[in-house]
Motif scaffolding. Structure first.
Motif, PDB file in Angstrom:
ATOM      1  N   ASN A 272     -41.448 -19.869 -35.331  1.00 26.54           N
ATOM      2  CA  ASN A 272     -41.732 -18.624 -36.058  1.00 26.54           C
ATOM      3  C   ASN A 272     -40.552 -18.127 -36.879  1.00 26.54           C
ATOM      4  OD1 ASN A 272     -44.529 -17.869 -35.024  1.00 26.54           O
ATOM      5  ND2 ASN A 272     -43.433 -18.175 -33.091  1.00 26.54           N
ATOM      6  N   LYS A 273     -39.524 -18.991 -37.050  1.00 28.43           N
ATOM      7  CA  LYS A 273     -38.324 -18.644 -37.821  1.00 28.43           C
ATOM      8  C   LYS A 273     -37.718 -17.337 -37.315  1.00 28.43           C
ATOM      9  CE  LYS A 273     -40.096 -20.953 -41.961  1.00 28.43           C
ATOM     10  NZ  LYS A 273     -40.448 -20.820 -43.412  1.00 28.43           N
ATOM     11  N   GLY A 274     -37.627 -17.249 -36.009  1.00 26.79           N
ATOM     12  CA  GLY A 274     -37.196 -16.017 -35.374  1.00 26.79           C
ATOM     13  C   GLY A 274     -35.706 -15.945 -35.104  1.00 26.79           C
ATOM     14  N   HIS A 275     -35.342 -14.965 -34.267  1.00 32.83           N
ATOM     15  CA  HIS A 275     -33.935 -14.666 -34.042  1.00 32.83           C
ATOM     16  C   HIS A 275     -33.720 -14.284 -32.577  1.00 32.83           C
ATOM     17  CE1 HIS A 275     -29.885 -13.521 -35.331  1.00 32.83           C
ATOM     18  NE2 HIS A 275     -29.993 -12.420 -34.615  1.00 32.83           N
TER      19      HIS A 275
ATOM     20  N   PRO B  49     -34.586 -23.184 -38.501  1.00 29.60           N
ATOM     21  CA  PRO B  49     -35.010 -21.899 -39.057  1.00 29.60           C
ATOM     22  C   PRO B  49     -34.694 -20.724 -38.117  1.00 29.60           C
ATOM     23  CG  PRO B  49     -36.900 -23.047 -38.159  1.00 29.60           C
ATOM     24  CD  PRO B  49     -35.738 -23.990 -38.057  1.00 29.60           C
ATOM     25  N   ALA B  50     -34.271 -21.041 -36.894  1.00 28.41           N
ATOM     26  CA  ALA B  50     -33.921 -19.993 -35.936  1.00 28.41           C
ATOM     27  C   ALA B  50     -32.451 -19.621 -36.071  1.00 28.41           C
ATOM     28  CB  ALA B  50     -34.205 -20.459 -34.510  1.00 28.41           C
ATOM     29  N   SER B  51     -32.096 -18.428 -35.642  1.00 30.45           N
ATOM     30  CA  SER B  51     -30.712 -17.965 -35.687  1.00 30.45           C
ATOM     31  C   SER B  51     -30.434 -17.107 -34.458  1.00 30.45           C
ATOM     32  CB  SER B  51     -30.442 -17.155 -36.964  1.00 30.45           C
ATOM     33  OG  SER B  51     -31.368 -16.080 -37.080  1.00 30.45           O
TER      34      SER B  51
ATOM     35  N   ARG C 148     -29.230 -10.603 -39.264  1.00 35.84           N
ATOM     36  CA  ARG C 148     -28.895 -11.851 -38.586  1.00 35.84           C
ATOM     37  C   ARG C 148     -27.400 -12.217 -38.682  1.00 35.84           C
ATOM     38  NH1 ARG C 148     -34.070 -15.880 -38.569  1.00 35.84           N
ATOM     39  NH2 ARG C 148     -35.671 -14.254 -38.439  1.00 35.84           N
ATOM     40  N   PRO C 149     -26.517 -11.310 -38.294  1.00 36.26           N
ATOM     41  CA  PRO C 149     -25.087 -11.640 -38.313  1.00 36.26           C
ATOM     42  C   PRO C 149     -24.764 -12.594 -37.164  1.00 36.26           C
ATOM     43  CG  PRO C 149     -25.393  -9.539 -37.246  1.00 36.26           C
ATOM     44  CD  PRO C 149     -26.755  -9.959 -37.744  1.00 36.26           C
TER      45      PRO C 149
END
Length: 225
Positions: free
Chosen positions: A58-61, A104-106, A153-154
């Motif tokens: 889900n390209k989440g964080h 795609p995740a961070s 998203r630092p």
């Protein structure tokens, strides 16, 4: 299964172990050490392992709460400090790996200092600890910064920011002995003799009793004999 997907993960739990390591024998027991490391480090790693496939889909964080005690030594919370150093080492490395494989995740590592919650204020009441305003964080501001990290998203969220920067500058720029001397002098109880080590053990004992009344933390061991 209820919502069908996972976009974000907030990993914000810890057992805070107060008291000098050599002053409290229970802290030196292998079973106790393993329990604290499992709560403060391994559980975060395990959560990330299980969550990451869903976060990537889900390209989440993800946000992992660490501490300024994970960036420099603090002998009054040496076990806690050790677990946070380990957390930093793992999640900054994972951060790097996610970038290397173009995921795609961070993730963000939260470098948090003293936050004036109701419980921490009560724990420190009567200890005459003079924590300056620039080193004291507001609970709502801290929560807002954590929420904003899911948008920006630092790699690191430092709060209170000025306190974090001062801590890093002192640790990396001052000779180690000077840092240790300054730190010991700054945290010793008022009216202490010398380094205040013995007096600090009494303060920890008193803090344990208050913590039990608050039902605040489970990282406190038995009082000294």
């Amino acid at each position: 299964s209820r919502f069908g997907k996972l976009d974000y993960l907030v990993s914000n739990h810890a057992a805070i172990v107060h008291g000098a390591f050599l002053g409290f024998p229970h802290q030196q027991e292998p079973a106790y050490l393993e329990k604290i490391f499992r709560v403060n480090l391994l559980s975060h790693v395990e959560l990330s392992v299980h969550a990451l496939p869903h976060i990537e889909a889900n390209k989440g964080h993800m946000f992992f709460t660490s501490s300024m005690a994970g960036e420099s030594p603090f002998y009054q919370v040496s076990i806690y400090s050790s677990t946070k150093h380990g957390l930093n080492g793992f999640f900054y490395s994972l951060q790097q790996e996610l970038m290397a494989r173009e995921s795609p995740a961070s993730l963000t590592v939260g470098a948090l200092g003293y936050i004036a919650t109701k419980e921490t204020v009560q724990l420190l009441t009567g200890e005459n600890m003079n924590i300056p305003g620039w080193a004291t964080g507001d609970l709502k501001e801290c929560a807002r910064g954590m929420m904003e990290s899911y948008i920006r998203r630092p790699q690191t969220m430092t709060y209170p920011r000025f306190a974090g920067y001062i801590n890093r500058l002192m640790w990396y720029l001052l000779p180690t002995r000077h840092f240790h001397d300054a730190f010991i002098e700054n945290i010793k109880p008022p009216g202490s003799v010398g380094t205040g080590y013995k007096e600090s053990l009494d303060v920890t004992d008193n803090r344990k009793e208050m913590a039990k009344n608050l039902k605040y933390q489970q990282g406190y061991g038995p009082k000294r004999e």
